[in-house]
Design an enzyme around this catalytic site. Structure first.
Site, short mmCIF file in Angstrom:
data_model
loop_
_atom_site.label_atom_id
_atom_site.label_comp_id
_atom_site.label_asym_id
_atom_site.label_seq_id
_atom_site.Cartn_x
_atom_site.Cartn_y
_atom_site.Cartn_z
N HIS A 1 21.37 35.59 75.73
CA HIS A 1 21.95 36.56 74.80
C HIS A 1 22.47 35.86 73.54
CE1 HIS A 1 21.32 39.63 77.67
NE2 HIS A 1 22.29 39.30 78.49
N LEU B 1 20.37 46.31 52.59
CA LEU B 1 19.78 46.65 53.90
C LEU B 1 20.84 47.40 54.71
CD1 LEU B 1 17.46 46.02 56.12
CD2 LEU B 1 19.01 44.23 56.87
N ASP C 1 14.09 42.55 73.73
CA ASP C 1 13.99 42.34 75.17
C ASP C 1 13.54 40.91 75.47
OD1 ASP C 1 14.08 42.95 77.83
OD2 ASP C 1 12.28 44.19 77.84
N GLY C 2 14.01 40.38 76.59
CA GLY C 2 13.53 39.07 77.05
C GLY C 2 14.57 37.96 77.01
N ASN C 3 15.82 38.29 76.71
CA ASN C 3 16.86 37.25 76.66
C ASN C 3 17.02 36.57 78.02
OD1 ASN C 3 17.29 38.20 74.11
ND2 ASN C 3 19.30 39.09 74.51
N ARG D 1 7.26 49.98 77.08
CA ARG D 1 7.91 51.29 77.28
C ARG D 1 9.03 51.44 76.27
NH1 ARG D 1 8.84 48.24 81.82
NH2 ARG D 1 10.86 47.21 81.71
N ARG E 1 8.83 46.34 70.29
CA ARG E 1 9.50 45.87 71.50
C ARG E 1 8.98 44.47 71.82
NH1 ARG E 1 11.48 48.91 76.82
NH2 ARG E 1 12.38 47.11 77.85
C1 FPP Z 1 17.55 42.42 76.52
O1 FPP Z 1 17.24 41.24 77.22
C2 FPP Z 1 18.70 42.25 75.65
C3 FPP Z 1 19.89 42.92 75.75
C4 FPP Z 1 20.17 43.92 76.78
C5 FPP Z 1 21.01 42.67 74.85
C6 FPP Z 1 20.71 42.41 73.41
C7 FPP Z 1 21.84 41.62 72.88
C8 FPP Z 1 21.75 40.63 71.97
C9 FPP Z 1 20.53 40.25 71.29
C10 FPP Z 1 22.98 39.79 71.65
C11 FPP Z 1 24.05 40.35 70.82
C12 FPP Z 1 23.72 41.43 69.86
C13 FPP Z 1 24.15 41.53 68.58
C14 FPP Z 1 23.82 42.76 67.78
C15 FPP Z 1 24.90 40.43 67.91
P1 FPP Z 1 17.31 41.25 78.81
O2 FPP Z 1 18.64 40.69 79.20
O3 FPP Z 1 17.01 42.60 79.34
O4 FPP Z 1 16.17 40.25 79.14
P2 FPP Z 1 15.26 40.21 80.48
O5 FPP Z 1 14.50 41.51 80.51
O6 FPP Z 1 14.38 39.01 80.23
O7 FPP Z 1 16.21 40.03 81.62
#
Ligand code: FPP
Length: 251
Positions: A48, A142, A31-33, A205, A199
């Site tokens: 992402h 793995l 989480d947190g992208n 959560r 997380r």
């Molecule tokens: C949550 O951050 C992240 C996601 C919903 C997507 C996860 C995807 C990746 C890490 C990229 C591709 C994956 C693979 C397996 C190559 P958020 O967008 O909810 O962040 P925010 O809460 O800060 O908005």
């Protein structure tokens, strides 16, 4: 020597074993992208993209640490609520990284496995994913489990429905349904029990991720945003796990 710990196994049977310092099965809610990107004035897709690099680093760190299974929440069944553009960006990124990293999976002997309902991503991506699963199925260093269009409640509903169908057909007696019977119908049925659930980004959560499987897992919440997660952050969560005294309901 420390007292043996009663550990729930894959079935109703219980096996007794000592506390393990390294978790066999680690799952991560990445989480947190979006926040990482916003803090830099970048579009969400940049977050992402950086998150996918964190996947690469974490996969390597998990393999090096001797973790057997790393399960990553890449797309939840609720993520369809995001904008069409973001969903399309995420699908595009998955396709790109799958192609770029397939060689790495083979070289590092990583077996790819999927949980959830990935067929909803359309034939093109689903076929490529299935092919990667097939091509890596004999790798044994793995297991990288990617949860795609996954929701724990839907997984449990599926198990309940399958058991009800069998009971209705007279194949099983409802009174014999036990923990092992439910586990045998979960997407994680072939995996070792979940030891550690992490997380990132400070949210506390589970967001419909591995609710059943987390029954006895240790939970670690870190403020690090997923794109900043690296080998040191992974080592810190393993160190936190090693400090925990697991009791599995015993004393
Ligand atoms: C949550 O951050 C992240 C996601 C919903 C997507 C996860 C995807 C990746 C890490 C990229 C591709 C994956 C693979 C397996 C190559 P958020 O967008 O909810 O962040 P925010 O809460 O800060 O908005």
């Amino acid at each position: 020597m420390s007292d043996p710990i009663v550990r729930p196994g894959r079935s109703a049977e219980r096996e007794v074993e000592g506390q393990k310092a390294t978790p066999r099965h680690v799952a991560i809610i990445m989480d947190g992208n979006g926040r990482w990107a916003a803090r830099r004035g970048l579009p969400r897709v940049a977050g992402h993209r950086a998150g996918a690099e964190a996947v690469r680093r974490t996969m390597q760190a998990a393999a090096d640490a001797g973790v057997e299974v790393l399960t990553l929440y890449a797309f939840s069944s609720e993520n369809w609520r995001r904008s069409e553009d973001e969903v399309s960006d995420l699908k595009g990124l998955m396709r790109f990284y799958l192609e770029r990293e397939l060689g790495t999976l083979q070289k590092e002997k990583v077996r790819l496995k999927l949980i959830g309902e990935p067929a909803a991503f359309g034939n093109d991506l689903y076929d490529r994913l299935s092919q990667a699963v097939e091509e890596t199925k004999d790798n044994d260093r793995l297991t990288l489990v990617v949860a795609l269009n996954y929701g724990s409640q839907a997984e449990l509903v599926g198990a309940a429905r399958a058991l009800a169908e069998r009971a209705k057909a007279g194949e099983i007696d409802p009174a014999t349904i036990d923990i092992a019977a439910v586990e045998s119908l979960l997407h994680t049925r072939d995996l070792p029990p979940l030891d550690l659930l992490v997380r990132t980004s400070g949210e506390v959560r589970l967001s419909n991720f591995l609710l059943w499987q987390a029954a006895y897992a240790e939970l670690v919440f870190t403020d690090t945003l997923w794109p900043d997660f690296d080998e040191a952050a992974f080592a810190a969560t393993l160190a936190e796990f090693a400090r925990r005294q697991r009791r599995f309901g015993g004393r």
